[in-house]
Design an enzyme around this catalytic site. Structure first.
Site, PDB file in Angstrom:
ATOM      1  N   HIS A 157       0.834  -1.224   0.000  1.00  0.00           N
ATOM      2  CA  HIS A 157       0.000   0.000   0.000  1.00  0.00           C
ATOM      3  C   HIS A 157       0.866   1.271   0.000  1.00  0.00           C
ATOM      4  CE1 HIS A 157      -3.269  -2.761   1.289  1.00  0.00           C
ATOM      5  NE2 HIS A 157      -2.316  -3.280   2.040  1.00  0.00           N
ATOM      6  N   ASN A 286      15.160  16.139 -13.529  1.00  0.00           N
ATOM      7  CA  ASN A 286      13.901  15.448 -13.777  1.00  0.00           C
ATOM      8  C   ASN A 286      14.124  14.057 -14.384  1.00  0.00           C
ATOM      9  OD1 ASN A 286      12.310  17.579 -12.831  1.00  0.00           O
ATOM     10  ND2 ASN A 286      12.423  18.627 -14.820  1.00  0.00           N
ATOM     11  N   GLU A 291       9.956   8.614 -16.743  1.00  0.00           N
ATOM     12  CA  GLU A 291       8.560   8.995 -16.969  1.00  0.00           C
ATOM     13  C   GLU A 291       8.075   8.531 -18.346  1.00  0.00           C
ATOM     14  OE1 GLU A 291       9.857  13.099 -15.579  1.00  0.00           O
ATOM     15  OE2 GLU A 291       7.692  13.202 -15.361  1.00  0.00           O
TER      16      GLU A 291
END
Ligand code: ARG
Length: 461
Positions: A157, A286, A291
């Site tokens: 979780h 970044n 991503e």
């Protein structure tokens, strides 16, 4: 000007829009090598069976080699009026060798031709992807060996659950990728039947030898049903399904990279090579590559969906709808290949911050289960009761504002007087991971053993 390819039946040329919607040369030109290999196998077989003369065959083979060389030198002019790679190659061959080129299409149709070309292409691509998956696995195994003892918080979780070793976490992906490679290899094995010689849909009256062309092209055997052969696109669907599952795994890992590299986590530092800066915020690093890997599943799954919808409800045999199979499949395969390469680079270059991982793994009472296990093991307390007692211990630590290791033996005894000082040795995260030595568990010794097993499997050493 009548139609360039089938002027016999047609008096007029196609509308410009017709040409635009119909042509596939813009994307199927990447099948040129498979197309030429298929034609060479076909011509050789036709000559062996006496359907083509030896001299026509020789002219065709030499001419096709020249066409291929022209394409590879970038000197070939692809023509949209010639629709697709098949007609472009054949038409150039005719310019080069004349009439013999017109005999190449005997006992063949573009329907079995395109199925053959695409199968060969997907087969080669599967081999590339499997090699890339293995390279990523090897990179992960190498890092896992280095990080066999590094403590990482294990989550459920996304809440601190139990400490694990970083190596164990990395090897989890090695297992997933192993199944991904297996699925692609399964798809390859099922794909490997030759459609060539099925002709348009019904087979051919010529005495061809389909075994011969199948063998020449590395297929296991010819397909047994001509209608199926020209209509089948499930070989791509299967490759895309396997690819989508692999992309899903990469996406999960990429997400972890994004989380781990955030300032709040700082578990890993990604290298300059796989990150970007910000044009406004000078401090930024970044995780763009991660991503994008996280996102590529979108177009890969999109391709699978798109082709399933195109194929759904199509009557046998070939329909032009099926030309829509290529762009999405090419795009998806390219995306997966690029994702695997980027992931391999990121894994190889990432720098773990072991102190940060350790501190985080120790937080959140992550060894509470070890306390409960100790109560069961040493005091013969039933696990459910041990769970309850440990809950009280955690609550006490929470009130005191310390971790479990901050509690004194008096604190423990206040919860349950049977507890003695031996409890202290199970409270560390190191003891916790070392204790989990059951097969498949996170213990450093297991990680080293599994990493060694994978290394042998991947390098054949
Ligand atoms: N460019 C076509 C495709 O990709 C080749 C097959 C065309 N066959 C036909 N009967 N029009 O599907």
């Amino acid at each position: 000007l009548s139609n360039k390819m089938w002027g016999g039946r047609f008096a007029g040329a196609p509308d410009a829009i017709m040409e635009e919607i119909n042509a596939s040369i813009g994307f199927d030109q990447r099948l040129y090598r498979q197309d030429i290999a298929g034609s060479k196998a076909h011509a050789t077989m036709l000559a062996t069976k006496g359907i083509l003369t030896q001299s026509d065959r020789d002219a065709i083979l030499a001419g096709l080699d020249e066409v291929q060389a022209e394409i590879e030198r970038g000197e070939f002019t692809f023509s949209r009026a010639l629709e697709d790679i098949h007609m472009n190659v054949e038409s150039r061959l005719r310019e080069k060798i004349g009439d013999a080129a017109g005999r190449l299409h005997t006992a063949r149709s573009r329907n079995d031709q395109v199925a053959t070309d695409f199968k060969l292409y997907v087969r080669d691509y599967i081999d590339t992807l499997v090699r890339q998956i293995k390279a990523l696995q090897l990179a992960l195994v190498t890092r896992a060996e280095e990080e066999a003892e590094t403590i990482l918080p294990g989550f459920t979780h996304l809440q601190n659950a139990q400490p694990v070793t970083f190596g164990h976490h990395l090897l989890a992906y090695v297992e997933m990728l192993g199944r991904d490679a297996g699925r692609l290899e399964d798809a390859r094995a099922r794909l490997n039947e030759s459609p060539l010689g099925s002709a348009a849909l019904a087979g051919t009256p010529y005495p061809i030898d389909r075994e011969m062309t199948a063998t020449a092209l590395g297929f296991d055997r010819p397909t047994a049903n001509s209608l199926d052969a020209v209509s089948d696109r499930d070989f791509i669907l299967e490759a895309l399904s396997a690819g989508a599952i692999c992309a899903m795994h990469l996406s999960r890992f990429a997400e972890e990279m994004v989380i781990w590299s955030s300032a709040q986590f700082s578990f890993v530092k990604l290298s300059d090579k796989f990150t970007t800066g910000s044009s406004i915020m000078p401090q930024k690093r970044n995780p763009d590559a991660a991503e994008l890997v996280r996102a590529k599943i979108g177009r890969i799954l999109g391709a699978l969906n798109s082709l399933l919808v195109v194929m759904k409800g199509l009557p046998l045999a070939y329909s032009k709808d099926m030309q829509e199979d290529k762009e999405v499949a090419f795009d998806a395969l390219d995306a997966l290949s690029l994702s695997l390469a980027a992931m391999t680079g990121m894994v190889t270059d990432m720098q773990p911050n072991r102190d940060k991982m350790h501190a985080s793994a120790s937080a959140g009472f992550s060894t509470a289960t070890d306390v409960a296990d100790w109560l069961v093991r040493e005091l013969n307390i039933p696990f459910r009761d041990a769970h309850h007692i440990t809950g009280q211990v955690v609550s006490m630590a929470e009130q005191k504002g310390c971790g479990l290791e901050g509690l004194t033996i008096e604190d423990f005894k206040q919860v349950d007087e049977r507890i003695d000082s031996r409890i202290h040795k199970v409270l560390t995260v190191e003891a916790s991971v070392a204790a989990r030595a059951s097969y498949g568990g996170t213990a450093p010794a297991n990680v080293l053993a599994q990493a060694a097993r994978w290394k042998t499997a991947l390098t054949g050493e």
